[in-house]
Design an enzyme around this catalytic site. Structure first.
Site, PDB file in Angstrom:
ATOM      1  N   ASN A   9       0.714  -1.106  -0.030  1.00  0.00           N
ATOM      2  CA  ASN A   9       0.020  -0.085  -0.100  1.00  0.00           C
ATOM      3  C   ASN A   9       0.918   1.253   0.095  1.00  0.00           C
ATOM      4  O   ASN A   9       1.328   1.558   1.069  1.00  0.00           O
ATOM      5  CB  ASN A   9      -0.901   0.026   1.194  1.00  0.00           C
ATOM      6  CG  ASN A   9      -1.717   1.270   1.494  1.00  0.00           C
ATOM      7  OD1 ASN A   9      -1.790   1.962   0.464  1.00  0.00           O
ATOM      8  ND2 ASN A   9      -2.194   1.391   2.469  1.00  0.00           N
ATOM      9  N   LYS A  11       0.070   4.278  -0.476  1.00  0.00           N
ATOM     10  CA  LYS A  11      -0.482   5.536   0.185  1.00  0.00           C
ATOM     11  C   LYS A  11      -0.239   6.770  -0.718  1.00  0.00           C
ATOM     12  O   LYS A  11       0.052   6.642  -1.984  1.00  0.00           O
ATOM     13  CB  LYS A  11      -0.048   5.756   1.621  1.00  0.00           C
ATOM     14  CG  LYS A  11      -0.164   4.362   2.458  1.00  0.00           C
ATOM     15  CD  LYS A  11      -0.269   4.683   3.907  1.00  0.00           C
ATOM     16  CE  LYS A  11      -0.237   3.416   4.472  1.00  0.00           C
ATOM     17  NZ  LYS A  11      -0.197   3.501   6.057  1.00  0.00           N
ATOM     18  N   HIS A  97      -9.577   1.380   4.523  1.00  0.00           N
ATOM     19  CA  HIS A  97      -8.377   1.576   5.179  1.00  0.00           C
ATOM     20  C   HIS A  97      -8.704   2.492   6.322  1.00  0.00           C
ATOM     21  O   HIS A  97      -9.460   3.312   6.186  1.00  0.00           O
ATOM     22  CB  HIS A  97      -7.153   2.059   4.463  1.00  0.00           C
ATOM     23  CG  HIS A  97      -5.832   2.301   5.129  1.00  0.00           C
ATOM     24  ND1 HIS A  97      -5.514   3.220   5.935  1.00  0.00           N
ATOM     25  CD2 HIS A  97      -4.837   1.266   4.852  1.00  0.00           C
ATOM     26  CE1 HIS A  97      -4.236   2.680   6.232  1.00  0.00           C
ATOM     27  NE2 HIS A  97      -3.952   1.577   5.770  1.00  0.00           N
ATOM     28  N   GLU A  99      -6.924   4.998   7.389  1.00  0.00           N
ATOM     29  CA  GLU A  99      -7.015   6.264   7.361  1.00  0.00           C
ATOM     30  C   GLU A  99      -7.875   6.776   6.327  1.00  0.00           C
ATOM     31  O   GLU A  99      -8.469   8.056   6.639  1.00  0.00           O
ATOM     32  CB  GLU A  99      -5.690   6.446   6.564  1.00  0.00           C
ATOM     33  CG  GLU A  99      -4.310   6.121   7.365  1.00  0.00           C
ATOM     34  CD  GLU A  99      -3.047   5.856   6.466  1.00  0.00           C
ATOM     35  OE1 GLU A  99      -3.212   5.955   5.343  1.00  0.00           O
ATOM     36  OE2 GLU A  99      -2.200   5.089   7.158  1.00  0.00           O
ATOM     37  N   GLU A 169      -5.934  -4.971  10.235  1.00  0.00           N
ATOM     38  CA  GLU A 169      -4.864  -3.685  10.520  1.00  0.00           C
ATOM     39  C   GLU A 169      -5.057  -3.004  11.904  1.00  0.00           C
ATOM     40  O   GLU A 169      -5.889  -2.261  11.850  1.00  0.00           O
ATOM     41  CB  GLU A 169      -4.832  -2.731   9.316  1.00  0.00           C
ATOM     42  CG  GLU A 169      -4.605  -3.363   8.123  1.00  0.00           C
ATOM     43  CD  GLU A 169      -3.807  -2.331   7.247  1.00  0.00           C
ATOM     44  OE1 GLU A 169      -2.611  -2.571   6.710  1.00  0.00           O
ATOM     45  OE2 GLU A 169      -4.342  -1.176   6.990  1.00  0.00           O
ATOM     46  N   GLY A 175       2.189   2.333  11.037  1.00  0.00           N
ATOM     47  CA  GLY A 175       3.056   3.455  10.628  1.00  0.00           C
ATOM     48  C   GLY A 175       3.763   3.849  12.093  1.00  0.00           C
ATOM     49  O   GLY A 175       4.361   4.718  12.107  1.00  0.00           O
ATOM     50  N   SER A 215       2.878  -2.049  10.471  1.00  0.00           N
ATOM     51  CA  SER A 215       4.308  -2.095  10.875  1.00  0.00           C
ATOM     52  C   SER A 215       4.928  -3.635  10.425  1.00  0.00           C
ATOM     53  O   SER A 215       5.863  -4.056  11.305  1.00  0.00           O
ATOM     54  CB  SER A 215       4.608  -1.715  12.285  1.00  0.00           C
ATOM     55  OG  SER A 215       4.312  -0.633  12.461  1.00  0.00           O
TER      56      SER A 215
HETATM   57  P1  PGA Z   1       2.667   0.426   7.929  1.00  0.00           P
HETATM   58  O1  PGA Z   1       1.087   0.541   6.967  1.00  0.00           O
HETATM   59  O2  PGA Z   1       3.101  -1.096   7.239  1.00  0.00           O
HETATM   60  O3  PGA Z   1       3.121   1.478   7.552  1.00  0.00           O
HETATM   61  O4  PGA Z   1       2.300   0.020   9.280  1.00  0.00           O
HETATM   62  C1  PGA Z   1       0.171  -0.568   7.007  1.00  0.00           C
HETATM   63  C2  PGA Z   1      -1.211  -0.004   6.204  1.00  0.00           C
HETATM   64  O5  PGA Z   1      -1.447   1.005   6.618  1.00  0.00           O
HETATM   65  O6  PGA Z   1      -1.620  -0.828   5.173  1.00  0.00           O
END
Ligand code: PGA
Length: 252
Positions: A9, A11, A97, A99, A169, A175, A215
């Site tokens: 992903n 982003k 997601h 976000e 997630e 993140g 992460s």
């Molecule tokens: P990350 O993000 O691996 O940077 O924690 C995962 C995601 O948001 O899909």
């Protein structure tokens, strides 16, 4: 047999030249791509066509987007429909997601409409669920995730839910460098599969891929992927580093 998937992903990252060299870098590694594995690159809309050209002849690589609108077409300035995505070769779309839920106020019911539209248009949704730190501290994560599934997915017919990939997630792990422990991940993945089994039966539940995200990196991917109900990962930060993404693909 359910599919094993590593999805990157990206982003809102990369310029076009950076996107092109990242794909080239990933493809330059020796990748272990056994037949049950799939790699998805969920890239920004602006690079879909370009990335499609780079991966179209690469076995097991698939193009993904990060969002789509819930209506078929129309006066929705600035939005992208599911049909537009399939018309440029997109096969997967991330929906729900955290976000999008947090910054764009996307509710479970809106996300259910997006999933529906995506499937009707021939896309496979990667539907994200997961609890915040606050919910986990109150030990309500099981109910929270159950509600996300019920309100967005469990109205789908059997033939449609088959097309869905689920990504667990935990929001507190995205993140942040914090990762769910193997047992936290396995417990939630088992819970999700049980809920699908209750709703749709054992056969179907055994065929749905459930990815872990938050992460995930080369150092923890092998252990997470070894959990019985973890069928791969949705990778954010580490998908932007060619060597790390390749190593995660190889640990699946
Ligand atoms: P990350 O993000 O691996 O940077 O924690 C995962 C995601 O948001 O899909």
């Amino acid at each position: 047999m359910r599919k094993k998937i590593v999805a990157g992903n990206w982003k809102m990252n990369c310029t076009l030249p950076e996107a092109e060299s990242l794909v080239e870098e990933i493809l330059g590694f020796r990748l272990d791509l056994s037949p049950e594995k799939e790699v998805v690159l969920a890239v920004p809309f602006t690079y879909l066509t370009q990335v499609q050209k780079s991966i179209q002849n690469v076995p097991r690589f698939h193009l993904g987007a990060q969002n789509c609108h819930h209506e078929k077409f129309g006066a929705f300035t600035g939005e992208i429909s599911a049909t537009m995505l399939t018309s440029v070769g997109t096969e997967y779309v991330i929906i729900g997601h955290s976000e999008r839920r947090q910054y764009f106020q996307e509710s479970n019911s809106l996300l259910g409409s997006k999933v529906n539209m995506a499937i009707q248009s021939g896309l496979q949704p990667i539907f994200c669920v997961g609890e915040s730190l606050q919910i986990r501290q109150m030990e309500q994560q099981m109910d929270w995730v159950e509600r996300q599934l019920r309100e967005s997915l469990f109205c789908l017919e059997e033939d449609h839910i088959r097309q869905v990939v689920i990504a667990y997630e935990p929001v507190w792990a995205i993140g942040t460098g914090l990762t769910a422990s193997n047992s936290q991940a396995q417990t939630m993945h088992r819970h999700i599969r049980n809920l699908i089994e209750i709703q749709y039966g054992k056969r179907l539940s055994e065929n749905i891929s459930i990815l872990y995200g938050g992460s995930c990196k080369p150092s923890n991917a092998p252990e997470l992927f070894a959990c019985e109900d973890v069928d791969g990962g949705l990778i954010g930060g580490a998908s932007l580093i060619g060597a790390d993404f390749a190593s995660i693909i190889n640990s699946l």
